[in-house]
Design an enzyme around this catalytic site. Structure first.
Site, PDB file in Angstrom:
ATOM      1  N   LYS A   1      -1.195   1.979   9.745  1.00 33.70           N
ATOM      2  CA  LYS A   1      -0.212   2.650   8.975  1.00 33.70           C
ATOM      3  C   LYS A   1      -0.238   4.289   9.061  1.00 33.70           C
ATOM      4  O   LYS A   1       0.952   4.704   9.027  1.00 33.70           O
ATOM      5  CB  LYS A   1      -0.520   1.936   7.584  1.00 33.70           C
ATOM      6  CG  LYS A   1       0.446   2.809   6.446  1.00 33.70           C
ATOM      7  CD  LYS A   1       1.856   2.192   6.418  1.00 33.70           C
ATOM      8  CE  LYS A   1       2.495   3.016   5.318  1.00 33.70           C
ATOM      9  NZ  LYS A   1       3.903   2.820   5.353  1.00 33.70           N
ATOM     10  N   ASP A  61       1.771  -3.568 -14.742  1.00 36.58           N
ATOM     11  CA  ASP A  61       2.061  -2.201 -14.095  1.00 36.58           C
ATOM     12  C   ASP A  61       1.738  -1.452 -15.369  1.00 36.58           C
ATOM     13  O   ASP A  61       2.145  -2.047 -16.899  1.00 36.58           O
ATOM     14  CB  ASP A  61       3.600  -1.810 -13.774  1.00 36.58           C
ATOM     15  CG  ASP A  61       3.591  -0.464 -13.136  1.00 36.58           C
ATOM     16  OD1 ASP A  61       3.927  -0.494 -11.906  1.00 36.58           O
ATOM     17  OD2 ASP A  61       3.234   0.665 -13.487  1.00 36.58           O
ATOM     18  N   MET A  96       8.162   0.309  -4.567  1.00 34.99           N
ATOM     19  CA  MET A  96       7.943  -0.808  -3.421  1.00 34.99           C
ATOM     20  C   MET A  96       7.403  -2.107  -4.064  1.00 34.99           C
ATOM     21  O   MET A  96       8.151  -3.177  -3.772  1.00 34.99           O
ATOM     22  CB  MET A  96       6.947  -0.425  -2.616  1.00 34.99           C
ATOM     23  CG  MET A  96       7.348   0.847  -1.696  1.00 34.99           C
ATOM     24  SD  MET A  96       8.601   0.147  -0.434  1.00 34.99           S
ATOM     25  CE  MET A  96       7.624  -0.738   0.868  1.00 34.99           C
TER      26      MET A  96
END
Ligand code: NAD
Length: 299
Positions: free
Chosen positions: A173, A32, A13
């Protein structure tokens, strides 16, 4: 935007979400732990970094899109974490799906450090993140802070839903994912039964679409993934199991029984103990067919 913006977590995502911001001409400092993931975003113009502290140095907005509560806590409030290294007045927007108690804890620590916190978890599929059509559930107390992140949300998606104060985005969510993940399992079971009864998939699809059984898991998710013989994530069964667990935990904490949810959670739990853990959650269909001894249907 003249502000420095940092984006941490460039997976299934986060990668396309960050890329969509960059493609709109906004500079992004990215990180990352997986260099391969980071390099994919660097290729489209992201500024690479050796570590998180380098990535967030002098940043005024930091976005996180990490797997679960543990990683978000480690990155934001762990030893020498992001919170300790930002200037007062900066904004942290966490877009990961995590436990609401984690969100509350992080928001509290942000407040103590004079930082603004926004929870903006993401709805819809990876394909929507890639096309820039995601939906965001936003919890935010400070309108000025929201105005600063709004242009970034508009680069990544098409629907921004203001859920209320901090923590309401993540709560919405979790409740919504509880429904999605349960419907995915019901769809897997229904299609397994349809196959066992030798029904024609295209015909059954038409029947389903014309009734109130119609649902996005069958007609959008399964149709674009497992039924097309694509079980690469997408959203892994591991992450789906995590989200179902968050719903069960919330139900337990607030004495709301979720008996169907508990059974569905058990299915994800069983599926992830096998090779299915890293497959897309639409592969629940193949898992269900395997248990029933039926050949999985395909378009
Ligand atoms: P992912 O596992 O593909 O990506 C997570 C990324 O975070 C990985 O690239 C990983 O290397 C990185 N990471 C982990 N720990 C890190 C650290 N300490 N520092 C820096 N990077 C780190 O997961 P995803 O599918 O992109 O999901 C991210 C979040 O979004 C999850 O909370 C998930 O539940 C939620 N979500 C996923 C989907 C989906 O369809 N995949 C949809 C909506 C929401």
């Amino acid at each position: 935007m003249s502000k420095k913006i940092a984006f941490i977590g460039l997976g299934a995502m986060g990668g396309p979400m960050a890329s969509n911001i960059i493609k709109k001409g906004i500079k992004l400092s990215v990180y990352d732990i997986d260099k391969i993931r980071m390099n994919e975003v660097v290729k489209v113009g992201g500024e690479s970094n050796q570590n998180i502290n380098e990535c967030i140095k002098n940043a005024e907005i930091v976005i996180t899109m990490l797997p679960a509560t543990e990683q978000v806590k480690e990155v934001l409030i762990g030893k020498n974490g992001v919170i300790e290294n930002l200037n007062p007045g900066s904004i942290i927007m966490d877009m990961s799906t995590i436990a609401p108690v984690g969100t509350d804890l992080i928001a509290d620590k942000c407040k103590k450090n004079k930082l603004d916190f926004i929870d903006a978890p993401v709805g819809r599929l990876v394909s929507h993140a890639v096309s820039g059509d995601s939906l965001f559930m936003v919890g935010c107390n400070n309108e000025m802070a929201f105005k600063q992140v709004e242009p970034l949300l508009n680069c990544m998606g098409t629907s921004i839903i203001r859920c209320g104060k901090i923590g309401t985005g993540i709560r919405a969510k979790i409740v919504n994912n509880f429904q999605i993940l349960s419907i995915a399992q019901i769809t897997a079971e229904a299609l397994t039964l349809a196959k066992k009864l030798d029904l024609n998939l295209e015909v059954f699809k038409e029947v389903n679409a014309g009734t109130t059984a119609n649902n996005g898991q069958f007609h959008v998710n399964f149709m674009s993934k497992v039924l097309k013989n694509d079980t690469e994530p997408g959203f892994t069964i591991d992450l789906a199991h995590k989200d179902m667990g968050l719903a069960i935990e919330a139900g337990n904490n607030f004495r709301v029984g979720l008996p169907v949810g508990a059974s569905v959670h058990a299915v994800y739990s069983q599926a992830r103990s096998s090779d299915y853990s890293k497959k897309d959650f639409s592969a629940l269909l193949d898992y269900s067919c395997q248990l029933a001894g039926v050949k999985p249907p395909r378009l």
